[in-house]
Enzyme design. Structure first.
Site: not given
Ligand code: TYM
Length: 326
Positions: A192, A195, A111
């Site tokens: 992966k 969202k 992230k």
């Protein structure tokens, strides 16, 4: 009866990955155990969120918990920010956490990659997650594969606390599905399903319309050849679709392979789309009912009240052991 806790971030559309990796297991576990399922809104703000969107998305995720089959009379369903003891224990555990441990977290590395200014909240995120779990002395934590590392840190923090301040926390166990713990992106099985992927064709959202689901599955990547065989190493794309198939149809992997012997990917994908539509359609219908009925606020208020009772008690114990004036 074991205690079960888990959480999902309201940071975008919930995907089929969230459903198969986590939510489906929440539903399974609720009848045998004392369960705490929350929308982790305090975690969501570790990356910038639009306030109105965050509020809306938080309600959407809570409603999806119930629509997916969690019975709020059985399990405690609530918002993390409604139980302030989580944030308080989060701070206490942050003081026991080493920078090196946080730097090693894969989710943090992913992230923060390429970002110029990285929020400190994103860095200390795992200490808050440890607090979520330890504040109820949870035994089992149903999560997908990507949360395993956070769970290991949670256990380390529990052990460290116990060693310094005396036996207090149980060591929680992850509860991870054997197949489906890592549902991959439809356009690239090396990533992966997420969202936060900017390409909506890479994931199936739990609230996608049936025709959108059909289109996305039709377009999903497949491997070369035409054999429907579960072989994640050599056939990652089709194996990912088989994982989704087994969870949405109830058929075992050998049954699926036998069923499509001699048939091609086309037939397989067509049926897969219908299984996914049939899995999500009743959830979507119930979701719309919940959102229009106004029952959600009441459920969340009751859930937070019950959760607070357990959480406050543990927080008090922890503060006493750490030397605070109670
Ligand atoms: P989050 O919000 O990213 O994801 C929620 C749950 O969905 C699982 N998951 C997947 N499983 C299979 N395949 C995928 N593609 C996939 N994508 C997501 C995740 O593993 C997770 O179980 N840190 C957590 C939230 C959290 C939490 C907690 C979880 C905060 N406090 C306490 C358990 C206990 C997270 O970011 O999940």
């Amino acid at each position: 009866m074991a205690r079960v806790l888990s959480g999902i971030q309201p940071s975008g559309q919930l995907t089929l990955g969230n459903y198969i990796g986590a939510l489906q297991n929440f539903v399974k576990l609720q009848h045998e155990h004392e369960c705490y399922f929350m929308v982790v809104d305090l975690h969501a703000i570790t990356v910038p969120q639009d306030p109105e969107l965050l509020r809306e998305q938080t309600k959407t995720v809570a409603a999806l918990f119930i629509a997916a089959g969690i019975d709020p009379n059985h399990a405690n369903v609530y918002l993390q920010s409604h139980v302030p003891a989580h944030a308080e224990l989060g701070w206490l555990l942050t003081t026991l956490t080493y920078m090196g441990e946080l730097e090693r977290m894969t989710q943090f590395k992913e992230k923060s990659a390429g970002k110029e200014s990285i929020g400190a909240g994103l860095f200390v995120y795992p200490a808050l997650m440890a607090a979520d779990i330890l504040i109820y002395n949870a035994d089992l934590v149903p999560v997908g594969d990507d949360q395993k590392q956070h769970l290991e840190l949670t256990r380390d923090l529990a052990e460290r606390f116990n060693a310094r301040f005396g036996e207090t926390f149980k060591l929680p166990e992850p509860y991870i599905p054997k197949v489906g713990a890592r549902i991959m992106s439809l356009d690239d099985a090396s990533k992966k399903m997420s969202k936060s992927n900017p390409n909506p064709n890479s994931y199936i959202a739990m609230l996608d319309e049936p025709d959108v689901i059909r289109k996305k599955i039709r377009r999903a990547q497949t491997d070369s050849g035409r054999e429907v065989k579960y072989d994640p190493e050599n056939k990652p794309e089709i194996s990912n679709l088989i994982s989704i198939y087994t969870h949405c149809s109830g058929m075992s992997i050998p049954e699926i392979e036998a069923h499509y012997e001699g048939k091609g990917y086309g037939d397989f994908k067509k049926d897969l789309a219908e299984h996914v539509v049939n899995t999500l359609a009743p959830i979507q219908e119930r979701y719309r009912e919940i959102r229009s009925s106004g029952e959600l606020e009441d459920v969340l208020r009751r859930g937070a009240e019950r959760a607070s009772e357990a959480a406050e008690e543990m927080l008090r114990t922890v503060k006493e052991k750490m030397g605070f004036v109670i």
